[in-house]
Write an enzyme that holds these catalytic residues in place. Sequence first.
Site, mmCIF file in Angstrom:
data_model
loop_
_atom_site.group_PDB
_atom_site.id
_atom_site.type_symbol
_atom_site.label_atom_id
_atom_site.label_comp_id
_atom_site.label_asym_id
_atom_site.label_seq_id
_atom_site.Cartn_x
_atom_site.Cartn_y
_atom_site.Cartn_z
ATOM 1 N N ARG A 51 0.827 -50.896 -27.842
ATOM 2 C CA ARG A 51 1.374 -50.584 -26.520
ATOM 3 C C ARG A 51 0.551 -49.441 -25.949
ATOM 4 O O ARG A 51 -0.354 -48.938 -26.607
ATOM 5 C CB ARG A 51 2.889 -50.301 -26.545
ATOM 6 C CG ARG A 51 3.491 -49.833 -27.819
ATOM 7 C CD ARG A 51 3.065 -48.471 -28.237
ATOM 8 N NE ARG A 51 3.255 -47.513 -27.166
ATOM 9 C CZ ARG A 51 2.588 -46.412 -27.018
ATOM 10 N NH1 ARG A 51 1.634 -46.071 -27.892
ATOM 11 N NH2 ARG A 51 2.797 -45.590 -26.020
ATOM 12 N N ALA A 53 -1.102 -48.392 -21.928
ATOM 13 C CA ALA A 53 -1.876 -49.193 -20.975
ATOM 14 C C ALA A 53 -3.304 -49.520 -21.440
ATOM 15 O O ALA A 53 -3.700 -50.693 -21.449
ATOM 16 C CB ALA A 53 -1.881 -48.485 -19.615
ATOM 17 N N ARG A 88 3.176 -58.401 -20.467
ATOM 18 C CA ARG A 88 3.855 -57.213 -19.942
ATOM 19 C C ARG A 88 3.363 -56.999 -18.507
ATOM 20 O O ARG A 88 2.167 -57.093 -18.244
ATOM 21 C CB ARG A 88 3.551 -55.962 -20.801
ATOM 22 C CG ARG A 88 4.161 -56.051 -22.204
ATOM 23 C CD ARG A 88 4.133 -54.705 -22.914
ATOM 24 N NE ARG A 88 5.109 -53.772 -22.367
ATOM 25 C CZ ARG A 88 5.168 -52.478 -22.705
ATOM 26 N NH1 ARG A 88 4.290 -51.979 -23.573
ATOM 27 N NH2 ARG A 88 6.074 -51.684 -22.175
ATOM 28 N N GLN A 199 8.991 -43.419 -28.228
ATOM 29 C CA GLN A 199 7.554 -43.340 -28.539
ATOM 30 C C GLN A 199 7.119 -41.894 -28.808
ATOM 31 O O GLN A 199 6.161 -41.667 -29.549
ATOM 32 C CB GLN A 199 6.718 -43.906 -27.380
ATOM 33 C CG GLN A 199 6.804 -45.414 -27.223
ATOM 34 C CD GLN A 199 7.838 -45.811 -26.205
ATOM 35 O OE1 GLN A 199 8.853 -45.134 -26.048
ATOM 36 N NE2 GLN A 199 7.610 -46.901 -25.504
ATOM 37 N N ASP A 240 0.679 -45.973 -16.508
ATOM 38 C CA ASP A 240 0.414 -47.416 -16.676
ATOM 39 C C ASP A 240 -0.223 -48.026 -15.441
ATOM 40 O O ASP A 240 -0.824 -49.097 -15.507
ATOM 41 C CB ASP A 240 1.704 -48.159 -17.001
ATOM 42 C CG ASP A 240 2.117 -47.857 -18.420
ATOM 43 O OD1 ASP A 240 2.673 -46.765 -18.649
ATOM 44 O OD2 ASP A 240 1.822 -48.683 -19.306
ATOM 45 N N ASN A 250 4.752 -44.461 -14.757
ATOM 46 C CA ASN A 250 4.661 -44.178 -16.205
ATOM 47 C C ASN A 250 6.028 -44.396 -16.833
ATOM 48 O O ASN A 250 7.007 -44.752 -16.151
ATOM 49 C CB ASN A 250 4.161 -42.737 -16.429
ATOM 50 C CG ASN A 250 3.767 -42.475 -17.876
ATOM 51 O OD1 ASN A 250 3.056 -43.284 -18.478
ATOM 52 N ND2 ASN A 250 4.248 -41.393 -18.454
#
Length: 362
Positions: A51, A53, A88, A199, A240, A250
């Site tokens: 994961r 970007a 995604r 995260q 992102d 983001n």
Amino acid sequence: MKVGHDHFRSIWVESGEVRIIDQTQLPHKLVIKSLETLDEAAAAIRDMWVRGAPLIGATAAYGVAIAMRSDPSDVGLNRARDVLTATRPTAVNLRWALQEMVPQLATFEPPDRYERAMKRAGEISEQDVATNSAIGDHGLELIRALAERKPGPVNILTHCNAGWLATVDWGTATAPIYKAHHAGIPVHVWIDETRPRNQGAHLTAWEMASHGIPHALIVDNAGGHLMQHGEVDLVITGTDRTTATGDVCNKIGTYLKALAAHDNGVPFYVALPSPTIDWQARDGVSEIPIENRSGDEVSFVQGKFADGSVGQLRISPENTPTHNPAFDVTPARLVTGLITERGIASASAEGLAALFPEMAAS
Ligand code: MRU
């Protein structure tokens, strides 16, 4: 970056296989997986084994290459593009990487496509490493300037994981932090846990510990309080997708940190490689697609139990309705600056155009 004494990247090729770290297992287990089929590459992105970007973009590039090994026809190429595009929606690096791969591959004969695709995916990965290193050099000067103005460590708050695990290496938000640490500038990182998937707690905390950088994990709601008490010198996050006008999309919760930073006069910087800029988008709130993820991410947390096993724990009553938007948009007016590989831009159409005139004009 370092894990123990070993240098790792988040994606690499070994014995002809594309390998990744399965990030759903961190920080408890370091599990390495090989991606062997297009469907596996798509699952890796969709289910967040990888994961962040830039890493989503690099994995998509390798996903196209893997697809070319079994079906290098035009049908196979278009299928790879469609399957990967659907994984995604928010990180624009995915679309960028597929655009870098697919039209160019279509100009080669099918028997040549696998080799060409692996080469190009490798170049995209190397480009990401060099780009993030340059972001680190520019961001380092911000941290150095703050360090010269105060005694003790520079306290940097970050949200989610925009570290090396989210890129091929260095990270975006973390590159300046790693470079400052290497330069002997004392830094201390406040890590937002970043619900719902944590995260920050799982990945950024592991990265900082693996590299020996002083840090503390905080709950998502602590940032404003720390800023009011002068305990945050600088916020750096990743993104992102950033619009041509400097609006920053983001991980959910970034916007609230930017509001708190604005209210407290704390500089709020966003670090990004240029493939994260969506040159077509001008208004982040209305134009950027926000991924809605499973409500289970809200209802459960993953962690390690006292007996050492890793599992999920329900934190709400059974059947509690949930809503789980994964990203938010911070308007450009709340962003102090954008740290790119070409330097630091103001978060504005003019600022980005000055650094990337060839893109702004297209
Ligand atoms: O849902 P994730 O974990 O892919 O979200 C990651 C982020 O929001 C990062 O901050 C962003 O991708 C920038 S990574 C350098």
